[in-house]
Design a protein around this motif. Structure first.
Motif, short mmCIF file in Angstrom:
data_model
loop_
_atom_site.label_atom_id
_atom_site.label_comp_id
_atom_site.label_asym_id
_atom_site.label_seq_id
_atom_site.Cartn_x
_atom_site.Cartn_y
_atom_site.Cartn_z
N TYR A 199 1.29 -1.36 0.06
CA TYR A 199 -0.20 -0.19 0.33
C TYR A 199 1.04 1.48 0.42
O TYR A 199 0.12 1.92 -0.61
CB TYR A 199 -0.95 -0.07 1.41
CG TYR A 199 -2.21 0.50 1.26
CD1 TYR A 199 -2.95 1.24 0.37
CD2 TYR A 199 -2.35 1.43 2.35
CE1 TYR A 199 -4.00 2.36 0.52
CE2 TYR A 199 -3.24 2.99 2.16
CZ TYR A 199 -3.95 3.12 1.15
OH TYR A 199 -4.79 4.04 1.11
N MET A 240 0.91 4.01 -2.74
CA MET A 240 -0.20 6.00 -2.38
C MET A 240 1.41 6.48 -3.41
O MET A 240 1.09 8.06 -3.37
CB MET A 240 -0.02 5.82 -0.58
CG MET A 240 -1.02 5.35 -0.33
SD MET A 240 -1.34 5.71 1.37
CE MET A 240 0.02 4.33 2.83
N MET A 274 0.54 7.29 -6.38
CA MET A 274 -0.20 8.17 -6.44
C MET A 274 -0.09 9.38 -6.27
O MET A 274 -0.76 10.43 -6.31
CB MET A 274 -1.23 7.76 -5.69
CG MET A 274 -2.47 7.02 -5.51
SD MET A 274 -4.01 6.61 -7.04
CE MET A 274 -4.55 7.56 -6.66
N VAL A 288 -22.43 3.47 1.21
CA VAL A 288 -20.79 3.07 2.43
C VAL A 288 -20.75 3.98 2.98
O VAL A 288 -20.48 5.30 2.86
CB VAL A 288 -19.75 3.03 1.25
CG1 VAL A 288 -17.94 2.73 2.04
CG2 VAL A 288 -19.95 1.67 -0.03
N ILE A 333 -21.20 7.85 1.43
CA ILE A 333 -21.96 7.87 -0.24
C ILE A 333 -22.49 6.75 -0.56
O ILE A 333 -22.65 6.04 0.43
CB ILE A 333 -20.02 7.89 -0.74
CG1 ILE A 333 -20.30 7.94 -2.43
CG2 ILE A 333 -19.58 6.33 -0.49
CD1 ILE A 333 -19.32 9.09 -2.94
N PHE A 366 -20.28 8.35 -10.94
CA PHE A 366 -20.21 9.57 -9.92
C PHE A 366 -19.03 10.03 -9.93
O PHE A 366 -18.21 9.74 -9.51
CB PHE A 366 -20.69 8.82 -8.53
CG PHE A 366 -19.99 7.65 -7.89
CD1 PHE A 366 -19.52 6.40 -8.16
CD2 PHE A 366 -19.06 7.88 -6.39
CE1 PHE A 366 -19.51 4.96 -7.57
CE2 PHE A 366 -18.28 5.85 -5.91
CZ PHE A 366 -18.73 5.32 -6.60
N TYR A 413 -16.12 11.65 -6.60
CA TYR A 413 -15.73 10.56 -4.76
C TYR A 413 -15.09 11.47 -5.30
O TYR A 413 -13.60 11.85 -6.15
CB TYR A 413 -15.34 9.84 -5.13
CG TYR A 413 -14.98 8.99 -3.51
CD1 TYR A 413 -16.10 8.07 -2.93
CD2 TYR A 413 -13.80 8.78 -3.38
CE1 TYR A 413 -16.15 8.23 -1.55
CE2 TYR A 413 -13.04 8.08 -2.23
CZ TYR A 413 -14.27 7.23 -1.02
OH TYR A 413 -13.59 7.37 -0.49
N TRP A 429 -18.55 1.49 -9.76
CA TRP A 429 -18.93 0.01 -9.60
C TRP A 429 -19.46 -0.48 -10.60
O TRP A 429 -19.95 -0.70 -10.82
CB TRP A 429 -18.78 0.12 -8.25
CG TRP A 429 -17.88 0.70 -7.14
CD1 TRP A 429 -18.10 1.08 -6.39
CD2 TRP A 429 -16.84 0.21 -6.16
NE1 TRP A 429 -17.17 1.48 -5.40
CE2 TRP A 429 -15.80 0.64 -5.59
CE3 TRP A 429 -15.92 -1.38 -6.99
CZ2 TRP A 429 -15.62 0.40 -4.87
CZ3 TRP A 429 -14.66 -1.58 -6.25
CH2 TRP A 429 -14.48 -0.53 -5.57
N LEU A 484 -7.34 4.83 -11.82
CA LEU A 484 -6.68 3.62 -10.71
C LEU A 484 -8.63 2.62 -10.94
O LEU A 484 -9.92 2.99 -11.06
CB LEU A 484 -7.15 5.18 -9.61
CG LEU A 484 -7.13 4.44 -7.65
CD1 LEU A 484 -7.20 5.48 -7.05
CD2 LEU A 484 -8.27 3.60 -8.09
N ARG A 520 -13.26 -5.26 -5.07
CA ARG A 520 -14.04 -5.92 -3.17
C ARG A 520 -14.78 -7.15 -3.88
O ARG A 520 -15.24 -7.12 -4.82
CB ARG A 520 -14.70 -4.82 -3.11
CG ARG A 520 -14.44 -3.44 -2.33
CD ARG A 520 -15.89 -2.41 -1.57
NE ARG A 520 -15.10 -1.85 -1.23
CZ ARG A 520 -15.46 -0.48 -1.28
NH1 ARG A 520 -16.32 -0.26 -1.95
NH2 ARG A 520 -14.90 0.52 -0.68
N TYR A 567 -5.86 -2.03 -5.26
CA TYR A 567 -5.85 -1.29 -6.13
C TYR A 567 -4.56 -1.53 -6.64
O TYR A 567 -4.37 -1.87 -6.63
CB TYR A 567 -5.50 -0.10 -4.55
CG TYR A 567 -6.18 0.16 -3.73
CD1 TYR A 567 -7.64 0.79 -3.39
CD2 TYR A 567 -5.83 -0.43 -2.36
CE1 TYR A 567 -8.27 0.50 -2.22
CE2 TYR A 567 -6.66 -0.82 -1.34
CZ TYR A 567 -7.52 0.10 -1.79
OH TYR A 567 -8.50 0.49 0.29
C1 MYR Z 1 -16.02 3.44 -2.11
O1 MYR Z 1 -16.97 2.13 -2.70
O2 MYR Z 1 -16.00 2.96 -0.95
C2 MYR Z 1 -16.32 4.75 -2.41
C3 MYR Z 1 -16.06 4.87 -3.55
C4 MYR Z 1 -15.08 4.72 -3.85
C5 MYR Z 1 -13.42 5.05 -4.72
C6 MYR Z 1 -12.06 5.03 -4.57
C7 MYR Z 1 -12.11 3.84 -4.55
C8 MYR Z 1 -10.36 4.05 -4.65
C9 MYR Z 1 -9.66 4.18 -3.22
C10 MYR Z 1 -8.10 4.72 -2.93
C11 MYR Z 1 -7.06 4.86 -2.18
C12 MYR Z 1 -5.85 5.53 -2.49
C13 MYR Z 1 -5.71 6.27 -1.32
C14 MYR Z 1 -4.26 7.35 -2.19
#
Ligand code: MYR
Length: 131
Positions: free
Chosen positions: A14, A18, A21, A49, A60, A68, A70, A82, A102, A106, A117
Motif C-alpha cells: 500500500y 500511495m 499516487m 458506503v 457515499i 459518480f 468521489y 463500480w 485507478l 472488492r 488497488y
Molecule cells: C467506496 O465504494 O468506498 C466509494 C468509492 C471508492 C472509489 C475509489 C476507491 C479507491 C480508493 C483509493 C485510496 C487510495 C488513497 C491514495
C-alpha cells in the motif's frame, strides 16, 4: 454479501501504491495506521458506503454502473463507477487532475473483504475483517 462493517486488518504494497499516487511520505506514514473502517449496505444495485478513518468520516451512495464523483482521503478527485462481475465488485475511477485511471476490486475471500488497488502499474491490497 458485502454487507456489514469491515475494519482494515493488513495491507500489501500500500505504501508503494500511495507513493505512485503522488502522496508524500508524511501522509503515507499516517495512512499506514488510518484504522479504515467501511460499512457497506447493499440494496439491489444500490450501495451506501460509510467510511471512517483517522482522516475523516464520509458517506457515499452509488448505483452499480452509474458514474459518480468521489474525493480520496488526500483530496484527489476522481470520477468513475463500480460494476459487479460475478461475485466481484470492480471499480474504475479516473483522476480529474491527470486523467489517469485507478482500478479497484472488492471480493470476499475466506470471510475477509479483500480490496485491490491498481494505479500506473502499481498494485496493492488491503484486507478487512468483519466487525
Ligand atoms: C467506496 O465504494 O468506498 C466509494 C468509492 C471508492 C472509489 C475509489 C476507491 C479507491 C480508493 C483509493 C485510496 C487510495 C488513497 C491514495
Amino acid at each position: 454479501t458485502f454487507n456489514g462493517t469491515w475494519k482494515v486488518d493488513r495491507s500489501e504494497n500500500y505504501d508503494k501504491f500511495m507513493e505512485q499516487m503522488g502522496i508524500n511520505i508524511m501522509k503515507r506514514k499516517l495512512a499506514e495506521h488510518d484504522n479504515l473502517k467501511i460499512t457497506i449496505t447493499q440494496t439491489g444495485e444500490q450501495f451506501h458506503v460509510k467510511e471512517s478513518s483517522t482522516f475523516r468520516t464520509k458517506e457515499i451512495d452509488f448505483t452499480l454502473g452509474v458514474q459518480f464523483d468521489y474525493a480520496l482521503a488526500d483530496g484527489t478527485e476522481v470520477s468513475g463507477s463500480w460494476n459487479m462481475e460475478g461475485e466481484m465488485l470492480k471499480g474504475s475511477f479516473t483522476r480529474k487532475d491527470n486523467n489517469k485511471v485507478l482500478t479497484t476490486t472488492r471480493t470476499l475471500v475466506n470471510g475477509e473483504l479483500v480490496q485491490s488497488y491498481s494505479y500506473d502499474g502499481v498494485d496493492a491490497k488491503r484486507i478487512f475483517k468483519k466487525e
